[in-house]
Design a protein around this motif. Sequence first.
Motif, PDB file in Angstrom:
ATOM      1  N   GLU A  34      22.168   9.713  71.756  1.00 33.21           N
ATOM      2  CA  GLU A  34      21.695   9.266  73.065  1.00 33.21           C
ATOM      3  C   GLU A  34      20.358   9.933  73.363  1.00 33.21           C
ATOM      4  O   GLU A  34      20.212  11.144  73.201  1.00 33.21           O
ATOM      5  CB  GLU A  34      22.717   9.636  74.140  1.00 33.21           C
ATOM      6  CG  GLU A  34      22.362   9.165  75.547  1.00 33.21           C
ATOM      7  CD  GLU A  34      23.477   9.494  76.526  1.00 33.21           C
ATOM      8  OE1 GLU A  34      24.639   9.112  76.258  1.00 33.21           O
ATOM      9  OE2 GLU A  34      23.209  10.148  77.543  1.00 33.21           O
ATOM     10  N   LYS A  45      17.080   9.782  76.289  1.00 35.94           N
ATOM     11  CA  LYS A  45      16.527   9.259  77.540  1.00 35.94           C
ATOM     12  C   LYS A  45      15.186   9.926  77.806  1.00 35.94           C
ATOM     13  O   LYS A  45      15.028  11.126  77.574  1.00 35.94           O
ATOM     14  CB  LYS A  45      17.494   9.513  78.708  1.00 35.94           C
ATOM     15  CG  LYS A  45      18.799   8.750  78.597  1.00 35.94           C
ATOM     16  CD  LYS A  45      19.723   9.001  79.771  1.00 35.94           C
ATOM     17  CE  LYS A  45      20.366  10.362  79.706  1.00 35.94           C
ATOM     18  NZ  LYS A  45      21.411  10.553  80.752  1.00 35.94           N
ATOM     19  N   VAL A  65      15.946   4.273  77.794  1.00 35.47           N
ATOM     20  CA  VAL A  65      17.252   4.719  77.293  1.00 35.47           C
ATOM     21  C   VAL A  65      17.502   4.186  75.886  1.00 35.47           C
ATOM     22  O   VAL A  65      17.227   3.015  75.594  1.00 35.47           O
ATOM     23  CB  VAL A  65      18.398   4.225  78.211  1.00 35.47           C
ATOM     24  CG1 VAL A  65      19.754   4.633  77.649  1.00 35.47           C
ATOM     25  CG2 VAL A  65      18.233   4.751  79.615  1.00 35.47           C
ATOM     26  N   ALA A 109      21.014   4.344  73.810  1.00 36.35           N
ATOM     27  CA  ALA A 109      22.411   4.776  73.854  1.00 36.35           C
ATOM     28  C   ALA A 109      23.273   3.680  73.237  1.00 36.35           C
ATOM     29  O   ALA A 109      23.958   2.938  73.960  1.00 36.35           O
ATOM     30  CB  ALA A 109      22.838   5.080  75.280  1.00 36.35           C
ATOM     31  N   LYS A 162      25.280   0.355  78.925  1.00 36.25           N
ATOM     32  CA  LYS A 162      23.887   0.518  79.375  1.00 36.25           C
ATOM     33  C   LYS A 162      23.782   0.514  80.896  1.00 36.25           C
ATOM     34  O   LYS A 162      22.880   1.138  81.454  1.00 36.25           O
ATOM     35  CB  LYS A 162      23.014  -0.597  78.799  1.00 36.25           C
ATOM     36  CG  LYS A 162      23.105  -0.759  77.291  1.00 36.25           C
ATOM     37  CD  LYS A 162      22.686   0.488  76.553  1.00 36.25           C
ATOM     38  CE  LYS A 162      22.706   0.278  75.050  1.00 36.25           C
ATOM     39  NZ  LYS A 162      24.079   0.058  74.524  1.00 36.25           N
ATOM     40  N   THR A 218      25.420   1.961  83.278  1.00 32.31           N
ATOM     41  CA  THR A 218      25.488   3.286  83.901  1.00 32.31           C
ATOM     42  C   THR A 218      24.161   4.017  83.771  1.00 32.31           C
ATOM     43  O   THR A 218      23.666   4.627  84.731  1.00 32.31           O
ATOM     44  CB  THR A 218      26.605   4.119  83.252  1.00 32.31           C
ATOM     45  OG1 THR A 218      27.846   3.431  83.403  1.00 32.31           O
ATOM     46  CG2 THR A 218      26.704   5.491  83.904  1.00 32.31           C
ATOM     47  N   HIS A 219      23.554   3.949  82.597  1.00 37.91           N
ATOM     48  CA  HIS A 219      22.271   4.623  82.371  1.00 37.91           C
ATOM     49  C   HIS A 219      21.167   4.004  83.224  1.00 37.91           C
ATOM     50  O   HIS A 219      20.351   4.724  83.811  1.00 37.91           O
ATOM     51  CB  HIS A 219      21.891   4.543  80.887  1.00 37.91           C
ATOM     52  CG  HIS A 219      22.799   5.300  79.983  1.00 37.91           C
ATOM     53  ND1 HIS A 219      22.936   6.676  80.035  1.00 37.91           N
ATOM     54  CD2 HIS A 219      23.642   4.873  79.010  1.00 37.91           C
ATOM     55  CE1 HIS A 219      23.800   7.070  79.125  1.00 37.91           C
ATOM     56  NE2 HIS A 219      24.258   6.000  78.490  1.00 37.91           N
ATOM     57  N   THR A 234      21.528   4.905  86.873  1.00 38.09           N
ATOM     58  CA  THR A 234      21.129   6.294  87.075  1.00 38.09           C
ATOM     59  C   THR A 234      19.629   6.431  87.126  1.00 38.09           C
ATOM     60  O   THR A 234      19.077   7.157  87.974  1.00 38.09           O
ATOM     61  CB  THR A 234      21.702   7.185  85.944  1.00 38.09           C
ATOM     62  OG1 THR A 234      23.127   7.078  85.947  1.00 38.09           O
ATOM     63  CG2 THR A 234      21.299   8.630  86.138  1.00 38.09           C
TER      64      THR A 234
END
Length: 231
Positions: free
Chosen positions: A124, A126, A213, A215, A220, A222-223, A226
Motif C-alpha cells: 500500500e 499513498k 493511492v 492499494a 479503494k 475507503t482510501h 479519507t
Amino acid sequence: MIHGLISGFWTLRFEMELRGKALISQNAKSWDYAEFKVFYNFSVVILDNLRACFIWEQIQIELIPQFYEILELRKNIKKTSNKIIENKITEKFLIEVIIPDEYSVIQDSSKIFWATYNPAKKEEIKHIFIFSFKPSLNNTKQEVLQKTDSLLSQYLLGSKKNSYVQIEQLYPPHFEKNLFRGLWKLKNGFMGGPFIIKTHHVNQRIIVSIGIVFAPNSTKRTHVKTLEAIL
C-alpha cells in the motif's frame, strides 16, 4: 431519482400553466377574472415550492450522509495528525489540510510539499502533494491537470527506465466544484489506482492538493474518502 422529480414537476407545472392561461382567456370578461388570476398565480407558486421541497429532500437523502462521513473522518484523523506540519502548510499555502501521523514528509520547500505513506510490510502506497501556481491559461481545469501530470511524472518514478506515474488518459478525470476524481497509471509498468485533486483560489493563485493511492488488495472507496477528508 432527483432528475425524475424535476422532470415530473416541470411537466405538471407546464400543463397547469397552459390550462390556466386558457381558462384566464375564457374568463377575461367575467366578474371573477381578477380573483381567478390571483388563484392561478398562487397555485403556480405553491407548485414551485413543493417541487423545491421534494428536490431538497432527495438532496438531503443522497448527499448529507456523505457530508457527515467526511466530517467524521476529519474529526477522527485530526486527533492524532501532525499539527506542526499542518501549521506550516497553512502559513505557506493559506489552506487547511490534515496530515495523518502515519505519513513521512519527503519534501517541504517553498514550491512543493510532499508526504508519503509506504510501509515495508504492506502493499500500500499513498502520497500527498501540495503546490501552487499563477494561472496563465483561460482553461484553468486543463492547466491544473497538465501541471499535476507533470509533477507526478517528475517525482513518482518506477523501477524501470522511462517508467513514471501519469494521469490515465483513457478515462478523463471527473470534475465537480473544486474536486477532480480520476485514475493514474505507471507508464511502462503495471501499477495504477485512484487519485483526487482539490483546488483553491487564493490571492490570484491556484493551490493544488493531490492525493494518490496504490492499494491493490483493499477497497479503494475507503482510501479515496479519507483523502477527500484530509485535503
